[in-house]
Design a protein around this motif. Structure first.
Motif, PDB file in Angstrom:
ATOM      1  N   ILE A 131       0.837  -1.207   0.000  1.00  0.00           N
ATOM      2  CA  ILE A 131       0.000   0.000   0.000  1.00  0.00           C
ATOM      3  C   ILE A 131       0.874   1.260   0.000  1.00  0.00           C
ATOM      4  O   ILE A 131       2.020   1.235   0.456  1.00  0.00           O
ATOM      5  CB  ILE A 131      -0.962   0.029   1.223  1.00  0.00           C
ATOM      6  N   ASP A 132       0.291   2.350  -0.526  1.00  0.00           N
ATOM      7  CA  ASP A 132       0.996   3.637  -0.486  1.00  0.00           C
ATOM      8  C   ASP A 132       0.629   4.372   0.799  1.00  0.00           C
ATOM      9  O   ASP A 132      -0.060   3.823   1.667  1.00  0.00           O
ATOM     10  CB  ASP A 132       0.676   4.460  -1.749  1.00  0.00           C
ATOM     11  N   LYS A 133       1.066   5.611   0.910  1.00  0.00           N
ATOM     12  CA  LYS A 133       0.844   6.345   2.170  1.00  0.00           C
ATOM     13  C   LYS A 133      -0.629   6.675   2.414  1.00  0.00           C
ATOM     14  O   LYS A 133      -1.009   7.071   3.509  1.00  0.00           O
ATOM     15  CB  LYS A 133       1.705   7.608   2.220  1.00  0.00           C
ATOM     16  N   PHE A 134      -1.467   6.516   1.370  1.00  0.00           N
ATOM     17  CA  PHE A 134      -2.907   6.749   1.543  1.00  0.00           C
ATOM     18  C   PHE A 134      -3.666   5.445   1.801  1.00  0.00           C
ATOM     19  O   PHE A 134      -4.887   5.440   1.883  1.00  0.00           O
ATOM     20  CB  PHE A 134      -3.477   7.443   0.291  1.00  0.00           C
ATOM     21  N   GLY A 135      -2.910   4.338   1.879  1.00  0.00           N
ATOM     22  CA  GLY A 135      -3.547   3.045   2.136  1.00  0.00           C
ATOM     23  C   GLY A 135      -4.114   2.385   0.905  1.00  0.00           C
ATOM     24  O   GLY A 135      -4.878   1.414   0.984  1.00  0.00           O
ATOM     25  N   ARG A 136      -3.727   2.898  -0.302  1.00  0.00           N
ATOM     26  CA  ARG A 136      -4.210   2.313  -1.553  1.00  0.00           C
ATOM     27  C   ARG A 136      -3.176   1.324  -2.083  1.00  0.00           C
ATOM     28  O   ARG A 136      -1.968   1.514  -1.884  1.00  0.00           O
ATOM     29  CB  ARG A 136      -4.429   3.415  -2.609  1.00  0.00           C
ATOM     30  N   SER A 137      -3.674   0.308  -2.804  1.00  0.00           N
ATOM     31  CA  SER A 137      -2.750  -0.671  -3.385  1.00  0.00           C
ATOM     32  C   SER A 137      -1.804   0.034  -4.358  1.00  0.00           C
ATOM     33  O   SER A 137      -2.207   0.954  -5.082  1.00  0.00           O
ATOM     34  CB  SER A 137      -3.537  -1.760  -4.101  1.00  0.00           C
ATOM     35  N   THR A 138      -0.555  -0.416  -4.350  1.00  0.00           N
ATOM     36  CA  THR A 138       0.435   0.200  -5.235  1.00  0.00           C
ATOM     37  C   THR A 138       1.391  -0.871  -5.741  1.00  0.00           C
ATOM     38  O   THR A 138       1.612  -1.882  -5.049  1.00  0.00           O
ATOM     39  CB  THR A 138       1.186   1.342  -4.491  1.00  0.00           C
ATOM     40  N   HIS A 139       1.962  -0.659  -6.914  1.00  0.00           N
ATOM     41  CA  HIS A 139       2.847  -1.669  -7.516  1.00  0.00           C
ATOM     42  C   HIS A 139       4.058  -1.924  -6.623  1.00  0.00           C
ATOM     43  O   HIS A 139       4.670  -0.977  -6.121  1.00  0.00           O
ATOM     44  CB  HIS A 139       3.315  -1.209  -8.897  1.00  0.00           C
ATOM     45  N   HIS A 140       4.403  -3.216  -6.499  1.00  0.00           N
ATOM     46  CA  HIS A 140       5.591  -3.511  -5.669  1.00  0.00           C
ATOM     47  C   HIS A 140       6.845  -3.722  -6.509  1.00  0.00           C
ATOM     48  O   HIS A 140       7.959  -3.700  -5.979  1.00  0.00           O
ATOM     49  CB  HIS A 140       5.339  -4.727  -4.767  1.00  0.00           C
ATOM     50  N   ASN A 141       6.671  -3.934  -7.819  1.00  0.00           N
ATOM     51  CA  ASN A 141       7.796  -4.122  -8.748  1.00  0.00           C
ATOM     52  C   ASN A 141       8.655  -5.341  -8.441  1.00  0.00           C
ATOM     53  O   ASN A 141       9.794  -5.429  -8.893  1.00  0.00           O
ATOM     54  CB  ASN A 141       8.694  -2.874  -8.803  1.00  0.00           C
ATOM     55  N   PHE A 142       8.129  -6.276  -7.657  1.00  0.00           N
ATOM     56  CA  PHE A 142       8.896  -7.495  -7.359  1.00  0.00           C
ATOM     57  C   PHE A 142       8.616  -8.531  -8.445  1.00  0.00           C
ATOM     58  O   PHE A 142       7.478  -8.747  -8.840  1.00  0.00           O
ATOM     59  CB  PHE A 142       8.502  -8.049  -5.982  1.00  0.00           C
ATOM     60  N   VAL A 143       9.702  -9.143  -8.921  1.00  0.00           N
ATOM     61  CA  VAL A 143       9.565 -10.193  -9.944  1.00  0.00           C
ATOM     62  C   VAL A 143      10.170 -11.469  -9.387  1.00  0.00           C
ATOM     63  O   VAL A 143      11.270 -11.447  -8.824  1.00  0.00           O
ATOM     64  CB  VAL A 143      10.303  -9.786 -11.250  1.00  0.00           C
ATOM     65  N   LEU A 144       9.459 -12.557  -9.544  1.00  0.00           N
ATOM     66  CA  LEU A 144       9.945 -13.851  -9.051  1.00  0.00           C
ATOM     67  C   LEU A 144      11.034 -14.367  -9.989  1.00  0.00           C
ATOM     68  O   LEU A 144      10.826 -14.414 -11.203  1.00  0.00           O
ATOM     69  CB  LEU A 144       8.770 -14.830  -9.011  1.00  0.00           C
ATOM     70  N   GLU A 145      12.191 -14.721  -9.403  1.00  0.00           N
ATOM     71  CA  GLU A 145      13.285 -15.270 -10.227  1.00  0.00           C
ATOM     72  C   GLU A 145      12.903 -16.652 -10.734  1.00  0.00           C
ATOM     73  O   GLU A 145      12.281 -17.427 -10.019  1.00  0.00           O
ATOM     74  CB  GLU A 145      14.556 -15.409  -9.396  1.00  0.00           C
ATOM     75  N   GLU A 146      13.301 -16.935 -11.989  1.00  0.00           N
ATOM     76  CA  GLU A 146      13.089 -18.291 -12.526  1.00  0.00           C
ATOM     77  C   GLU A 146      13.971 -19.250 -11.751  1.00  0.00           C
ATOM     78  O   GLU A 146      15.122 -18.943 -11.473  1.00  0.00           O
ATOM     79  CB  GLU A 146      13.479 -18.345 -14.006  1.00  0.00           C
TER      80      GLU A 146
END
Ligand code: COA
Length: 147
Positions: A131-146
């Protein structure tokens, strides 16, 4: 130094179950204050500990504490935990979305002085959302390694 017997260093926090690698994130000792009227570990507390464990795991992955639990799947209490059991909470990433990560949590219990067997007492999947500072969902940019 001999090179005939190379020492393979394995992270002590890694646990392999059915070819799946889990990370041992937290542990708890079952005390009398944790028991229900049937002298088993109170299930609500076990779910709390699993949520905490999976939350820490996701916070470590995303390097932020700005995550919330969106969903806890069906919780299976496979066997009861008893007074004196040492519990280990294991996690692995099941899937990754844009703002969410789904984690599988397995809890195993051991009665240190009377048995060697680790009993799997809980299985569940948990969805966490960054979540962002307003409590809304936000992209985490995490990618699972193969693997
Ligand atoms: C988490 C929260 C901000 C998400 O709001 P939302 O309106 O559902 O946001 P979105 O629609 O953008 O969905 C966010 C993510 O949740 C996932 N999601 C939504 N509903 C879901 C459901 N029923 N099951 C599984 N995942 C779900 C979405 O797929 C999305 O993941 P993705 O981006 O990886 O695809 C909001 O629901 C919330 O604040 N909930 C309370 C959290 C809380 O207090 N938890 C307890 C204490 S930590």
């Amino acid at each position: 130094m001999s090179t005939n017997n190379p020492i393979r260093v394995v992270s002590p926090s890694e646990v392999v179950i059915n070819n799946k690698v889990y990370i041992r994130v937290t542990s708890h000792l079952v005390l009398s204050a944790h028991l229900n009227a049937a002298n088993n570990l109170f299930g609500g507390l076990l779910v709390q500990w699993a949520d905490e464990c999976a939350g820490i795991y996701v916070m470590e992955i995303l390097k932020t504490h700005h995550v919330v639990t969106k969903k806890i799947s069906e919780v299976l209490f496979n066997e009861p935990a008893k007074l004196g059991d040492v519990l280990e909470f294991l996690c692995c990433v099941k899937s990754v979305g844009k703002t969410s990560i789904t984690v599988e949590c397995v809890t195993r219990a051991k009665q240190i002085d009377t048995e060697d067997r680790l009993r799997t007492i809980l299985n569940c999947d948990l969805v966490f959302v960054k979540i962002d500072k307003f409590g809304r969902s936000t992209h985490h940019n995490f990618v699972l390694e193969e693997s």
